[in-house]
Write an enzyme that holds these catalytic residues in place. Structure first.
Site, PDB file in Angstrom:
ATOM      1  N   GLU A 180      46.399  21.746  49.939  1.00 44.12           N
ATOM      2  CA  GLU A 180      47.336  20.732  50.453  1.00 44.12           C
ATOM      3  C   GLU A 180      46.741  19.326  50.386  1.00 44.12           C
ATOM      4  O   GLU A 180      46.676  18.602  51.380  1.00 44.12           O
ATOM      5  CB  GLU A 180      47.743  21.077  51.889  1.00 44.12           C
ATOM      6  CG  GLU A 180      48.530  22.379  51.969  1.00 44.12           C
ATOM      7  CD  GLU A 180      49.188  22.631  53.318  1.00 44.12           C
ATOM      8  OE1 GLU A 180      48.669  22.131  54.331  1.00 44.12           O
ATOM      9  OE2 GLU A 180      50.223  23.330  53.351  1.00 44.12           O
ATOM     10  N   GLU A 212      51.863  29.561  49.456  1.00 42.36           N
ATOM     11  CA  GLU A 212      52.050  29.705  50.909  1.00 42.36           C
ATOM     12  C   GLU A 212      53.531  29.580  51.218  1.00 42.36           C
ATOM     13  O   GLU A 212      54.207  28.702  50.677  1.00 42.36           O
ATOM     14  CB  GLU A 212      51.319  28.606  51.697  1.00 42.36           C
ATOM     15  CG  GLU A 212      49.841  28.782  51.801  1.00 42.36           C
ATOM     16  CD  GLU A 212      49.184  27.755  52.715  1.00 42.36           C
ATOM     17  OE1 GLU A 212      49.830  27.310  53.699  1.00 42.36           O
ATOM     18  OE2 GLU A 212      48.040  27.401  52.435  1.00 42.36           O
TER      19      GLU A 212
END
Ligand code: BG6
Length: 479
Positions: A175, A377
């Site tokens: 991320e 995810e």
């Protein structure tokens, strides 16, 4: 069949939330080891010194370190073809600054990769998943220090060489675009030298954040270049949060505002990592914010030379952008900010659930980069109830995942090249945002609670049996 035959079905975790054994076999402390527990209502804290009697949940987490054989057997039972995990930087270089890696740390991951291989499961390794050595925070203010680029390269050289025959898929930073927002300050960038307090109050200086991000871009590009030159068998990916945004209304002002926010939050980092240069739209943003990125000669060249082979992202929620002050006043439902979408429902943690947004996002990303993609995810953080007979009836989780898989299928029908899907926290882990155990995502329940109690035993939830069927049928049987 919409999904390819070799579709990578599996699950995702991160060492700091899963492994535990925070100071075993020479491991050093990372930023999460300095984070206390918290909740949806009370933010977790970062403490430079460890406080006696305070719970630091990452330290034991759900103890993959001592349960890896049992856990990998459970993953294999579900039919996993891929296992997303991360390496704890501090297990390999305890302070991040050592000249030589820690052999005991390297050995642990050898064991894990060998165990995966036994079942024919492919590892997908995040090199840095919110696991920055805390010593680098104290000495260099985290990624604000350009020195970190070389420390990261040293770390990557050590793991690339050691695992070159065991790992093919690598993600450079988890991320990475968390750093475009204040929420990335603590876990992603570690620009918190001397900070002691709730994570939500960490000092936010955009100039520091974007400079730190520049260093992460360089680090990522440098190691991708090394991989391409020295380890041609590797496939190197980015990892971004895709926080889909919609205009709140069709008022063109809202549409433009949405475009602006999409660029900064969702496109900027992956534009750099996929195309190899800063997009021009950032010039105006930097100018308006008074940010000047300090670049050294050669930086642009490095970015150009280290672009990704595949694009990966996390997807949990979407939100809306508005220019109407009456409406923007209602922002803040999601962790990523933005105005709640009246057409969507939210999880118990206020994350708005939007399966169609995944379909939309996959199409948008594909249109922009034409790179193979992977959803690494996705999932529902929820309160689970352990029944007396050891079962957990998590139909709500099955519903969430089913709807998202259906939409992935739609995107594949639309022509997207999707390589795989690894739902988050396939086994219960500590929550990254709140430090809770109560926010569970897993197919496997771990007996571990917010007061630190629990015997760490593992139990299969209803979703475990469901996901096994999904994999067996390559995504056809979602009932
Ligand atoms: C992503 C992270 O932000 O979302 C994970 O990469 C994290 O580390 C996951 O755990 C879910 O967030 P949370 O806060 O519910 O754990």
């Amino acid at each position: 069949m919409p999904f390819r035959d070799d579709f990578l079905w599996g699950g995702a975790t991160a060492a700091n939330q899963y492994e535990g054994a925070w100071d075993t076999d020479g491991k050093g402390a990372s930023v999460p080891d300095h984070c206390t527990n918290g909740s949806h209502k009370t933010p977790k804290r970062v403490t430079p010194e460890f406080e006696e009697g305070t719970l630091y949940p990452s330290r034991e987490a759900t103890d993959f370190y001592h349960h890896y054989k049992e856990d990998i057997a459970l993953a294999a039972e579900m039919g996993f073809r891929v296992f997303r995990m991360s390496i704890n930087w501090t297990r390999i270089f305890p302070t991040g600054m050592e000249e030589e890696p820690n052999e005991a740390g390297l050995k642990f991951y050898d064991n894990v990769f060998d165990e995966l291989k036994k079942y024919g499961i492919e590892p997908l390794v995040t090199i840095s998943h919110y696991e920055l050595p805390y010593a680098l925070v104290e000495k260099y203010n985290g990624w604000y220090g350009r020195e970190l680029v070389e420390f990261y390269v040293r770390y990557c050289r050590a793991i690339f060489e050691r695992y070159k025959d065991k790992v093919k898929y690598w993600l450079t930073f988890n991320e990475i675009n968390a750093g475009t927002t204040p929420m990335g300050t603590v876990l992603s960038l570690g620009t918190i030298k001397g900070f002691n307090g709730p994570v939500t109050q960490a000092p936010d200086e955009p100039a520091v954040r974007f400079q730190a991000l520049h260093h992460q871009f360089l680090a990522s590009a440098k190691v991708i270049k090394i991989a391409h030159e020295e380890y041609p068998q590797f496939k190197m990916g980015n990892m971004s949060i895709f926080a889909t945004k919609y205009p709140y209304t069709c008022n063109p002002a809202d549409v433009l505002e949405c475009q602006k926010q999409m660029r900064i939050m969702n496109w900027f980092c992956s534009d750099v990592q996929a195309r190899g240069y800063y997009p021009t739209y950032m010039n105006r943003f930097f100018k308006e914010k008074g940010i000047e990125i300090k670049k050294e000669p050669g930086d642009d060249e490095i970015l150009k030379q280290g672009t990704i082979d595949f694009y990966t992202f996390s997807y949990y929620m979407s939100s809306c952008e508005s220019t109407d002050p009456e409406i923007t006043g209602k922002a803040g439902g999601n962790i990523i900010g933005g105005v709640p979408n009246p057409y969507l429902k939210a999880s118990d943690w206020g994350w708005q659930i939007d399966p169609k947004g995944l379909h939309y996002s996959l199409n948008e990303i594909w249109d922009r980069y034409q790179l193979p993609m992977m959803v690494v995810e996705n999932g529902l953080g929820a309160y689970d109830k352990l029944e007396e007979d050891g079962s957990v009836h998590d139909g709500y989780r099955i519903d969430y995942l089913r709807q998202h898989i259906e939409e992935m299928r739609e995107a594949v029908e639309d022509g997207v090249d999707l390589m795989g899907y690894t739902p988050w926290g396939w086994i219960d882990v500590v929550s990254a945002s709140t430090g809770e155990m109560a926010k569970r995502y897993g197919f496997v329940y771990v007996d571990k609670y917010d007061d630190g109690t629990g015997d760490l035993s593992r139990r299969r939830k209803d979703s475990f049996f469901w996901f096994k069927k999904v994999i067996e049928s390559n995504g056809e049987d979602l009932d």
